[in-house]
Write an enzyme that holds these catalytic residues in place. Structure first.
Site, mmCIF file in Angstrom:
data_model
loop_
_atom_site.group_PDB
_atom_site.id
_atom_site.type_symbol
_atom_site.label_atom_id
_atom_site.label_comp_id
_atom_site.label_asym_id
_atom_site.label_seq_id
_atom_site.Cartn_x
_atom_site.Cartn_y
_atom_site.Cartn_z
ATOM 1 N N ASP A 335 78.297 80.203 8.479
ATOM 2 C CA ASP A 335 77.181 81.075 8.753
ATOM 3 C C ASP A 335 75.931 80.211 8.637
ATOM 4 O OD1 ASP A 335 75.616 83.395 8.913
ATOM 5 O OD2 ASP A 335 75.459 83.423 6.733
ATOM 6 N N LYS A 476 60.400 86.469 25.066
ATOM 7 C CA LYS A 476 60.125 85.435 24.060
ATOM 8 C C LYS A 476 58.721 85.566 23.478
ATOM 9 C CE LYS A 476 63.304 82.102 26.074
ATOM 10 N NZ LYS A 476 63.487 80.774 26.621
ATOM 11 N N ARG A 527 59.565 75.571 12.785
ATOM 12 C CA ARG A 527 59.679 76.592 13.834
ATOM 13 C C ARG A 527 58.267 76.978 14.252
ATOM 14 N NH1 ARG A 527 64.680 79.642 12.433
ATOM 15 N NH2 ARG A 527 63.657 81.612 12.861
ATOM 16 N N ARG A 700 73.727 84.364 18.108
ATOM 17 C CA ARG A 700 73.685 85.798 18.345
ATOM 18 C C ARG A 700 75.072 86.404 18.322
ATOM 19 N NH1 ARG A 700 68.889 87.445 18.889
ATOM 20 N NH2 ARG A 700 69.913 89.434 18.855
ATOM 21 N N ASN A 729 78.282 90.307 6.432
ATOM 22 C CA ASN A 729 78.714 90.120 7.818
ATOM 23 C C ASN A 729 79.633 88.912 7.979
ATOM 24 O OD1 ASN A 729 76.786 88.285 7.286
ATOM 25 N ND2 ASN A 729 75.634 88.558 9.173
ATOM 26 N N ARG A 990 113.500 48.609 -5.056
ATOM 27 C CA ARG A 990 113.185 48.903 -3.664
ATOM 28 C C ARG A 990 111.823 49.583 -3.565
ATOM 29 N NH1 ARG A 990 112.041 52.409 -0.057
ATOM 30 N NH2 ARG A 990 111.826 53.930 -1.718
#
Lengths: 1071, 404
Positions: A335, A476, A527, A700, A729, A990
Site C-alpha cells: 500500500d 486536474k 507535490r 486508483r 482497505n 565424505r
C-alpha cells in the site's frame, strides 16, 4: 469496533447507562428507528462505527443510550447474518431495563472471545488440529497397532510415549501462543453495540482469517508422503522376504516353531515392519519445528532494530507458523499511504509572484540580488514581511486568500480549546494547504453551506461561496467562485501546472519564474499545485451562472456538462504562484525499497492515489528509478487495454529476441485499466507484462482490486507473495497474500490485526525479510533436513539388519533406546540449529542483500537437497551397519574370551549412529554458541553418561532385560571405543570433503560472505556508492523534467456538495 | 507523564538480539588441509598397531558337520575350505575325523538305575603346529542358525529361569513361552529347547613322529558365560518334578515317556550351567560363536590331539553347519582384522585427500573473501530478463551493472 475487547469488558456495566437514559427513552422503553433525538448522543453501531474516528471505551458516561441501527445499516446487517429471527425484519428492538424481554428476542449474547481455545474446547480442538497432520496420524496409527499382540517388534508404548510427549510439548506451546484481544482505554464512549457478540466486526474479520501454510511445510508434507511410500515399500519387501524365507525353510526353521506363512501373517508382518521402520519419518520433527518457529517469532518480537521508539511498539509476529516464509518472498505488494508515506502532508514551499519562499532555507540558497534580480529562496518570515510592504503584497494576499477559501476542508474546533482548529480534509494535500495558509495568518474558521469565514489578522472576513467547480481527473483542477467582503466576484483556481498554464491570460509576468520554481520543487520530490485567479465582472458571472445552473440540472451527462460550463469561466487566469507540499515518506523507505529490489524482490505498489501522485512517490521512494522507462497504461475500454498490453509484451519480447538490452521497465496502470486487465482473457497478458517489469504501480485501485492483483499473481506464479499495508482497505490484500504484514501505525489496527506480522515502519521490512526471514528459512531448512537425515540413518540400519535375521522383524536396537533417540538424544541439535544458527551475520545479510535470493530460489530446501540428504543418510547407515557387521562378525570374541552377543553389537551400532549424526550436526553448525556446544557434543556426553544408568536401572525394573549386566563388558571393550571413533569419522569424511570442495572449487556467494565476515574484510563499496549517488542526482533532474506530479489526492467529484452542506456553526451533537 | 519509560522496549540482551558470543568455523584450506593430515597421522599407526596385535592371535578351526558320514575307519579329512589355521607355518596335515555309534550312560542322581542312550560320536584327530599361549578358548560356531529371529529371541521366561516356580498360568500371562501342548515345560521357550547339546571331550594327546610324547589338554566349562549372567539365573524352583515336562528336543537324552523330570533325572541347574547361560545370551547374527570351554593356565603345546564330539545337535536339519574354533586372545579379543584395516583405510583416504587438495591449493590457491566474486545486485537486474532468453543475455545485463 476498534479496540473492543472480548473477555475483559464487563458487559454488566452496560446496563447502568441504560437505567439513567433520557426520559423519552425510558418512557418508550423501546426506540423506533425513525426517532433519533437530535441532541442525544449516539453512534451508528456496527461496521460503520469502526470506520469513523469515534473511539469506544468501557468507561461509559451516564448519558449513553443505545439505539437499534438505522434501517440502512440494519438491512446490511440482516443481509450479513441472514438466519436469526430478530434479524429477519432487519430491526433489532432492545428493551431497556428489561432483560426478560430481551431474552425473548433471542439475540446473540454479548460475549466474544478472540482466543483460539477455552477450557472446554481445548482438548478436542487441539487434538483435531494435531491429528490433521499426516505425521501425527501416522504415529497414532503406529501406536495403536503396537498394542496388537505379537505384531510389534518393539515394546508396546515406545511410540505412544514419544507421541504423548510431542503432543504435550505442542500443547504447551499452543497455550503460550493463545491471538486474545485487549480493551483499549479511550476518553469517550459514543455508543455501544449490544446483543451482537459474534456479529461484531472484530469477530467477523477474525473469523475470515484463512489458514496459511508455508511452502517449506507443504514441501515437507509432500516429502513425508514420499517417505511414507518408501516406508511402505520397505515394509512390503521385508514382509515378502519373511514369507519367502519362512515358507521355503519351514522345516529348517522348526526350532523357531513357525507355521506356514499365510496371507493374514503377511498382513500382520507388514504392520510389524511398519512399526519397525516407522521413524523413518521423524516423530519429533513437527514439534521441533513448532518450538523453533515459536522462538524465532519471539526473536522477531524482541528485535531492537524493529522497535519503534516513537510509538513504543516492537515488531509482532502474530503467528509463528509463517516465519520461514519471510525468507522466500519474491513479490511485495505494498500500500502507499501510511505504509510508504507517513500520510502527513506538509506545506513546505511556495512561489508567489515569482519569489520563492520556504519553511527551511538551505545553506547557499538564501535570497540575494544578482544582476538586479531577486534570486534564491526566502523564508516564511520574509513572506510575512513582504505581505506588509512589498510591491507584490497584493498577489501574496490573493494567494493566501485562495488557499484559505478554495478547498473542501471542514474546520473543527476542539471542545476543550476552542481557539484550536482541526481541519478535516478528505485530501491531506488540501489540509496541508489550509494549514499552511493559517500559518501565514489566513485562518479558515467557519464553513456554512453558502459561505466560509477566514480570520486575517483581527478581521473576520466572510466569503460567499457562489459555485464550486469540482476536481476530477480530467480537469486536474478545482475552482471556487466567491464573492468577497468587498462584494467583488473572484474565481480562485488551483490545479496541475499543465492545465493552469493553458488557461492563463496574456499578461502573466510570473510564469517563467514560477515554472523555474516548479521544476526545483519537483526535483526535491515535492507535490506541486499552480494557483491562479481571475476577477469576474458581475454581468459575466450572471451569464455564466445560468449556463452552470442548466448544466447542474441536466439529467444525462451532468458531469460533462458541468465540466464544459467550468471550462467557460476558467480562462484568462492570472498566475499567482505555486505551492509545494511534501508527502512525507517514512524514514528509510527509499533505502529499504532499493535494498529489497537488490535482494531480488519485486515491489508492486497498489495505491488508491492518482497516477501522477503515485509515480511521484514511486520516484521519491526509489521504486521507480531514473534509468527506467515507464509503461503507463491508461486505457478506457476492455479492448484498448488488451491491445495496449499485448503490444507492449510483443515489443519487449521482440527486443529481447533481437538480443538488445532495454532499460529496466516500470509498469504504471490505473484502476480502470486494471479492472479490465484483471478480466479473464487479459489477466495472463497483464501478468506477463508485469513480471517483465522491475516495478509495478497500480493507482486508483479499490481494496478488492488489491486482493485480485495479489490473487492473480498467486494463482499463476509459483512465487511467494507478501502484502503490506496499514489500513482496513488493505485487509483483503493482506489475507490473500502468502504473508501479510500490517503496519501498526496510526491508521487503526485492522491491517495489523489481520496480518501475520505487524511492524511499525516500512523500513523494518528490510530486517524482517533479509535477516529474520533469511535466517529462519535457512534454519528451518537445516532443521528439517537434519531431522530426516538422522532418522533415516538410524532406521535404515533396521532394514539392513532384516537381511540378517530372516526378515523376522527383529529390532537391532532395544526399543526404549530407539525412543530415546527421538525424544532426547537427537532433539537438541535441531533445536539449536533452528534457534541459534546463523550462516552469516545480520550485518552481512544487510550488506549483501543478494543473499536473499538463496531463499527465493529455495536453495537450501528443495527436492534435490532433501533426497541428497536422504541418500547421504542411507550411505552413512550402510557404512556404519556393514562395518559393524564385519567388526562384530561371529558375534565378537571379547577381550576376556566371552562372546558379545546381540546386545553388545546393538549398543555399539547405536552409539556409532548417534556419534555419526552428531558429527554431521557439528559439520552443519555454522555458529558455535554455547547452546551448540551443549547440544552437539553435549548429547554425546549425555548418552555415554546416561547409558550405564539406563541399562542398570532399566534391567532392574524389567524395562530393558536385554541390557542386564551389559555396561561393564561394553565399556571395557576396546572394539567398542575404536568403532565409535572410526565409523563416524569415516562416514563424515565424505561430507567434510564435499563441504570443502564446494567452498574451494564451486563457491557460492554465501561462501565468500562467510569469509568476509570471518576475516572482517572491509567493504570497498562506499566509494562506489558515492559516485553512484552523484550520477543519480544528475539523472534525477533530467527525468523530472519529463514527469511531474501534482498534489491532489482527494476523491473524484461528488464530495463537494456534501462538504458544502456542512455548517460548522451549528452545534455538534454532544458526546 | 510525558516521559514514561518505554514499556514495550525489548531487552537488549545478546540472546534476544541474537548476538551471542560464538565461534564461526569456516572450512578453508588453512583449516581443512591440516585436519586431513592429522587424521592420517593418527589413524595409520593405530590401524597398524591393531593389525599387528591381531595377527598375533592364533585361530584354529574346522567344520565337523560332515563327520556324521565319515565312516571310513582310517579317517576322513575335514573339508579344506572350512579348515582355518592362522599361524604362519608350513604345510601340515588337516584334521581327520571318523564316526562311530556309542552308548552314553547317564547316572541317576538319587539312587535309581542309570539311563543309556545311543549317540554318534565323532573322533577328530588333529595336529597343532604351534604352541598356544593361555588363555586358550574353545568355541563352537554355528552357521545359518537364526538365534536373532524375532519369534526366537524373546521366547523365554525370565522369571522361570530366575528360579520362580512359575505355573502354567503365570507363563501364559507373561507370553514369553509358547504353551501349545499345555505341558508345563522347564526351561520353557524356543531358546532353551534348541540348546546346543553336542559335547566336546578333553583333548587326548596322540603320539606322532614330530611329538612323540605329550599331555592331555583340558578346557574348563567355567568362565565361559558372562560373570553378570549368573545374576539372571536361579536353581529351578519346582518341587514336584513329576509335573514338569522336559523340553522336546532334550527328551532323547532322558528316560520316558512320560517326559517329566524326576529325582533321578532332575532339570539342569541353570544357575551353574554356563553352557546353558551362554546359549541363552542370544546371538546378533545367524553365524555365531559360543564358548564351550577355556583354559587360562596351561600352554596348549604343539602336537597331535584327539577329541570326541557327541553329535547330538541336528544342525543339518536346520540347514546350517557347525565348527570347532580354538583360539588365543589378543588385545581386542578374537582375531578380526577389520577394525585395524578400517583405520588404515581411513588414514589413507584422509591423507590422500589431503595431498590432492594441497596440490590444488599450491597450484591455484583460492582467494579468501574475494569481493569481486560477489555480484552486486546483478542478479536482481537479471529479473528483467525475458523468461525465454538464454543466459548470455543475463550475463550481459549483470556485467553492465558491475561496470557502474
Amino acid at each position: 469496533m476498534r479496540g473492543l475487547s472480548s473477555k475483559e469488558s464487563d458487559y454488566s456495566d452496560m446496563n447502568i447507562p441504560l437505567t439513567s437514559a433520557h426520559d423519552h427513552n425510558s418512557s418508550n422503553s423501546s426506540i423506533g428507528h425513525s426517532r433519533y433525538p437530535p441532541d442525544s448522543s449516539y453512534e451508528f453501531a456496527g461496521p460503520n462505527a469502526s470506520a469513523s474516528s469515534t473511539p469506544f471505551a468501557a468507561t461509559a458516561p451516564r448519558r449513553t443510550a443505545t439505539h437499534k441501527p438505522p434501517s440502512a445499516f440494519a438491512n446490511f446487517l440482516a443481509n450479513f447474518t441472514g438466519g436469526s429471527s430478530a434479524n429477519q425484519e432487519g430491526i433489532r428492538i432492545i428493551h431497556l431495563n428489561s432483560p426478560e424481554s430481551n431474552a425473548q428476542e433471542k439475540y446473540l449474547h454479548n460475549r466474544i472471545s478472540t482466543s483460539k481455545y477455552n477450557y472446554f474446547t481445548f482438548l478436542p480442538k487441539f487434538l483435531y488440529e494435531q491429528f490433521s497432520k499426516y505425521a501425527n496420524i501416522f504415529f497414532l496409527f503406529t501406536a495403536c497397532i503396537q498394542q496388537i499382540d505379537g505384531v510389534s517388534p518393539t515394546s508396546r508404548f515406545t511410540t505412544a510415549v514419544p507421541l504423548a510427549l510431542v503432543l504435550f510439548a505442542t500443547a504447551i506451546k499452543e497455550v503460550m501462543e493463545d491471538l486474545g484481544a485487549q480493551l483499549r482505554n479511550t476518553n469517550w464512549i459514543y455508543g455501544v453495540v449490544i446483543f451482537t457478540g459474534h456479529e461484531s466486526k472484530l469477530m467477523r474479520n477474525a473469523s475470515a482469517t484463512p489458514i496459511k501454510r508455508t511452502s517449506v511445510e507443504k514441501m515437507t508434507n509432500v516429502q513425508i508422503i514420499f517417505l511414507f511410500g518408501i516406508l511402505l515399500a520397505m515394509s512390503l519387501a521385508s514382509a515378502i522376504g519373511n514369507m519367502v524365507i519362512t515358507n521355503n525353510n519351514i522345516e529348517q526353521l522348526k526350532y523357531i516353531g513357525l507355521q506356514k506363512s499365510t496371507m493374514s501373517d503377511f498382513g500382520l508382518n507388514i504392520l510389524t515392519f511398519l512399526i519397525l521402520y516407522n521413524n523413518l519419518i521423524p516423530i519429533s520433527l513437527m514439534v521441533t519445528m513448532e518450538v523453533v518457529k515459536f522462538y524465532q517469532a519471539q526473536l522477531i518480537n524482541s528485535d531492537l532494530d524493529m522497535y519503534y521508539e516513537k510509538t513504543d511498539t516492537s515488531a509482532l509476529a502474530r503467528t509463528s507458523s509463517l516465519v520461514e516464509e519471510l525468507g522466500q518472498i519474491e513479490y511485495i505488494f505494498s500500500d502507499k499511504t501510511g505504509t510508504l508515506t507517513c500520510n502527513e502532508m506538509e506545506f513546505r514551499q511556495c512561489s508567489i509572484a515569482g519569489l520563492a519562499y520556504s519553511d527551511v532555507v538551505e545553506e547557499g540558497k538564501q535570497a540575494r540580488v544578482e544582476d538586479g534580480m531577486e534570486v534564491g529562496v526566502h523564508d516564511f518570515k520574509q513572506l510575512d514581511a513582504n505581505l506588509r510592504n512589498h510591491p507584490t503584497s497584493n498577489v501574496i494576499n490573493e494567494f493566501l486568500t485562495l488557499l484559505a477559501v478554495c478547498h473542501t476542508v471542514i474546520p473543527e474546533r476542539q471542545e476543550n480549546n476552542p481557539s484550536q482548529i482541526i481541519y478535516q480534509a478528505s485530501s491531506p494535500d488540501e489540509g496541508a494547504l489550509v494549514e499552511g495558509a493559517a500559518l501565514m495568518g489566513y485562518q479558515f474558521t467557519t464553513r456554512r453551506p453558502r459561505s466560509v469565514n477566514i480570520m486575517v489578522g483581527q478581521n473576520d472576513l466572510e466569503y460567499e461561496i457562489l459555485n464550486v467547480c469540482e476536481f476530477n481527473s480530467t480537469r486536474k483542477r478545482m475552482s471556487t467562485i466567491v464573492r468577497g467582503p468587498d462584494r467583488r466576484i473572484k474565481l480562485y483556481c488551483k490545479g496541475a501546472d499543465t492545465v493552469i498554464l493553458e488557461r492563463l491570460g496574456s499578461e502573466n509576468e510570473f510564469v517563467d519564474a514560477t515554472m523555474q520554481h516548479l521544476e526545483d520543487y519537483a526535483t526535491e520530490g515535492l507535490r506541486t499545485l499552480c494557483v491562479a485567479m481571475r476577477e469576474i465582472p458581475e454581468h459575466e458571472y450572471q451569464n455564466w451562472v445560468q449556463i452552470y445552473d442548466r448544466a447542474a440540472t441536466t439529467i444525462q451527462n451532468r458531469g460533462e456538462e458541468l465540466d464544459k460550463a467550468a471550462e467557460l469561466i476558467e480562462q484568462n487566469l492570472f498566475l499567482l504562484g505555486a505551492t509545494a507540499i511534501e508527502d512525507k515518506l517514512q524514514d528509510g523507505v527509499p533505502e529499504a525499497i532499493h535494498t529489497l529490489q537488490q535482494a531480488g524482490i519485486k515491489v508492486w505498489v497498489l495505491t488508491g492515489d492518482r497516477q501522477e501522485t503515485a509515480i511521484n512517490i514511486g520516484y521519491s521512494c526509489k521504486l521507480i528509478q531514473e534509468d527506467m522507462s515507464l509503461i503507463i497504461c491508461n486505457e478506457q475500454t476492455h479492448w484498448e487495454t488488451k491491445e495496449f498490453l499485448e503490444n507492449k509484451v510483443k515489443t519487449i519480447k521482440s527486443t529481447y529476441q533481437r538480443g538488445d538490452d532495454i532499460e529496466p521497465l516500470a509498469l504504471i496502470i490505473d484502476g480502470k485499466s486494471l479492472g479490465f486487465a484483471l478480466e479473464k482473457d487479459i489477466e495472463k497478458i497483464f501478468l506477463e507484462l508485469a513480471v517483465l517489469c522491475k516495478a509495478v504501480v497500480c493507482c486508483r485501485v479499490s481494496p478488492l482490486q488489491k486482493a485480485l492483483v495479489v490473487k492473480l499473481v498467486k494463482r499463476n506464479l509459483k512465487a511467494i507473495l507478501l502484502a503490506i499495508g496499514d489500513g482496513a482497505n488493505d485487509v483483503s490484500m493482506i489475507q490473500a497474500a502468502h504473508v501479510g504484514v500490517g503496519i501498526s501505525g496510526l491508521e487503526g489496527l485492522q491491517a495489523a490485526r489481520s496480518a501475520d506480522f505487524a511492524i511499525s515502519q516500512f523500513r523494518f521490512l528490510k530486517k524482517l525479510l533479509l535477516v529474520h526471514g533469511a535466517w529462519s528459512y535457512q534454519r528451518l531448512s537445516k532443521l528439517i533436513l537434519f531431522s530426516f537425515y538422522k532418522n533415516i540413518c538410524l532406521y535404515t540400519t533396521q532394514f539392513w539388519y532384516a537381511f540378517y535375521n530372516g526378515f523376522s522383524g527383529q529390532t537391532v536396537y532395544e526399543s526404549w533406546t530407539i525412543s530415546l533417540y527421538n525424544v532426547a538424544l537427537t532433539v537438541l541439535p535441531p533445536l539449536t540449529l533452528g534457534i541459534f544458527d546463523q550462516y552469516v551475520s545480520a550485518r552481512m545479510l544487510d550488506r549483501y542483500p543478494q543473499m536473499y535470493m538463496l531463499g527465493q530460489k529455495s536453495e537450501f530446501f528443495n527436492v534435490k537437497t532433501f533426497w541428497g540428504w536422504a541418500i547421504n543418510a542411507i550411505y552413512h547407515s550402510v557404512i556404519i551397519f556393514f562395518a559393524v557387521a564385519f567388526i562384530f562378525k561371529n558375534d565378537l570374541i571379547m577381550t576376556n574370551g566371552n562372546i558379545g552377543g546381540a546386545w553388545v553389537m546393538s549398543v555399539t551400532l547405536y552409539t556409532a549412529v548417534l556419534a555419526t549424526v552428531l558429527w554431521k550436526a557439528a559439520l552443519i553448525t555454522d555458529l558455535w554458541t554455547k547452546y551448540a556446544y551443549i547440544s552437539v557434543p553435549g548429547s554425546m556426553i549425555f548418552w555415554m553418561g546416561f547409558f550405564p544408568v539406563f541399562a542398570v536401572v532399566g534391567a532392574k525394573i524389567g524395562l530393558t532385560p536385554e541390557y542386564f549386566g551389559i555396561v561393564g563388558p561394553i565399556y571395557g571393550q576396546p572394539v567398542f571405543w575404536l568403532t565409535i571413533i572410526l565409523l563416524p569419522l569415516l562416514c563424515n569424511l565424505r561430507d567434510y570433503t564435499f563441504k570443502y570442495v564446494k567452498r574451494t572449487f564451486l563457491p557460492r556467494t554465501y561462501h565468500y560472505v562467510q569469509e568476509i565476515q570471518k576475516l572482517n574484510i572491509p567493504d570497498y563499496r562506499p566509494r562506489m556508492e558515492r559516485f553512484r549517488k552523484a550520477v543519480h542526482k544528475v539523472r534525477n533532474i533530467q527525468r523530472l523534467r519529463r514527469n511531474r506530479g501534482f498534489a491532489f489526492s482527494q476523491n473524484e467529484s461528488g464530495t463537494a456538495h456534501l462538504i458544502r452542506a456542512y455548517d460548522t456553526t451549528a452545534q455538534k451533537p454532544l458526546g | 507523564m510525558d516521559h514514561e519509560p518505554p514499556k514495550h522496549r525489548p531487552p537488549n540482551t545478546s540472546f534476544k538480539q541474537q548476538r551471542l558470543k560464538a565461534w564461526q568455523p569456516i572450512l578453508t584450506a588453512k583449516s581443512v588441509l591440516p585436519t586431513f593430515f592429522i587424521m592420517g597421522i593418527l589413524f595409520a599407526p593405530l590401524g597398524g598397531l591393531l593389525v599387528w596385535r591381531n595377527n598375533k592371535v592364533t585361530e584354529f578351526s574346522f567344520d565337523y558337520t560332515d563327520c556324521l558320514s565319515a565312516t571310513n575307519p582310517a579317517g576322513t579329512e575335514v573339508p579344506a575350505s572350512t579348515f582355518v589355521h592362522s599361524s604362519p607355518v608350513g604345510p601340515f596335515p588337516k584334521p581327520i575325523y571318523v564316526i562311530s555309534p556309542v552308548n552314553v550312560r547317564v547316572p541317576a542322581q538319587a539312587g535309581g538305575g542309570p539311563f543309556n542312550y545311543a549317540v554318534d560320536r565323532c573322533t577328530v584327530t588333529f595336529n597343532l603346529p604351534v604352541d598356544l599361549q593361555p588363555p586358550v578358548m574353545l568355541y563352537y560356531k554355528l552357521t545359518n542358525f537364526y538365534q536373532n529371529h524375532r519369534k526366537y529371541t524373546k521366547s523365554l521366561d525370565y522369571k522361570q529361569l530366575a528360579g520362580e516356580a512359575s505355573t502354567r498360568e503365570d507363563i501364559r500371562g507373561r507370553k514369553g513361552c509358547p504353551l501349545e501342548s499345555g505341558e508345563l515345560i522347564y526351561p520353557c521357550g524356543l531358546i532353551a529347547n534348541s540348546l546346543f547339546n553336542d559335547t566336546f571331550s578333553t583333548l587326548r594327546t596322540v603320539a606322532s613322529e614330530t611329538a612323540p610324547t605329550g599331555e592331555n589338554y583340558t578346557f574348563q566349562d567355567t568362565g565361559i558365560a558372562w560373570s553378570s549372567d549368573k545374576g539372571k539365573y536361579g536353581k529351578y524352583g519346582y518341587t514336584d518334578l513329576s509335573t514338569i515336562y522336559i523340553p522336546e528336543n532334550w527328551r532323547r537324552r532322558y528316560p520316558g515317556p512320560p517326559y517329566t523330570y524326576s529325582a533321578d533325572f532332575p532339570p539342569p541347574n541353570v544357575e551353574t550351567d554356563e553352557h546353558f547361560q551362554v546359549w541363552m545370551r542370544t546371538a546378533g547374527w545367524p553365524t555365531f560363536l559360543k564358548p564351550y570351554g577355556r583354559n587360562d593356565q596351561t600352554v596348549f603345546k604343539a602336537g597331535q590331539y584327539q577329541m570326541d564330539i557327541d553329535m547330538n545337535f541336528p544342525i543339518t536339519t536346520y540347514g546350517g553347519r557347525k565348527h570347532v574354533v580354538i583360539t588365543t586372545l589378543g588385545a581386542t579379543g578374537g582375531r578380526n582384522n577389520f577394525l585395524g584395516i578400517g583405520f588404515i583405510v581411513a588414514a589413507i583416504l584422509s591423507a590422500g585427500l589431503g595431498i590432492i587438495f594441497t596440490a590444488f591449493h599450491i597450484a591455484k590457491p583460492r582467494i579468501i573473501g574475494d569481493h569481486s566474486k560477489i555480484s552486486f545486485g546483478g542478479e536482481a537486474t537479471s529479473h528483467t530478463r525475458s523468461p525465454n532468453r538464454d543466459d548470455a543475455g543475463g550475463n550481459r545485463i549483470r556485467s553492465r551493472y558491475e561496470d557502474d
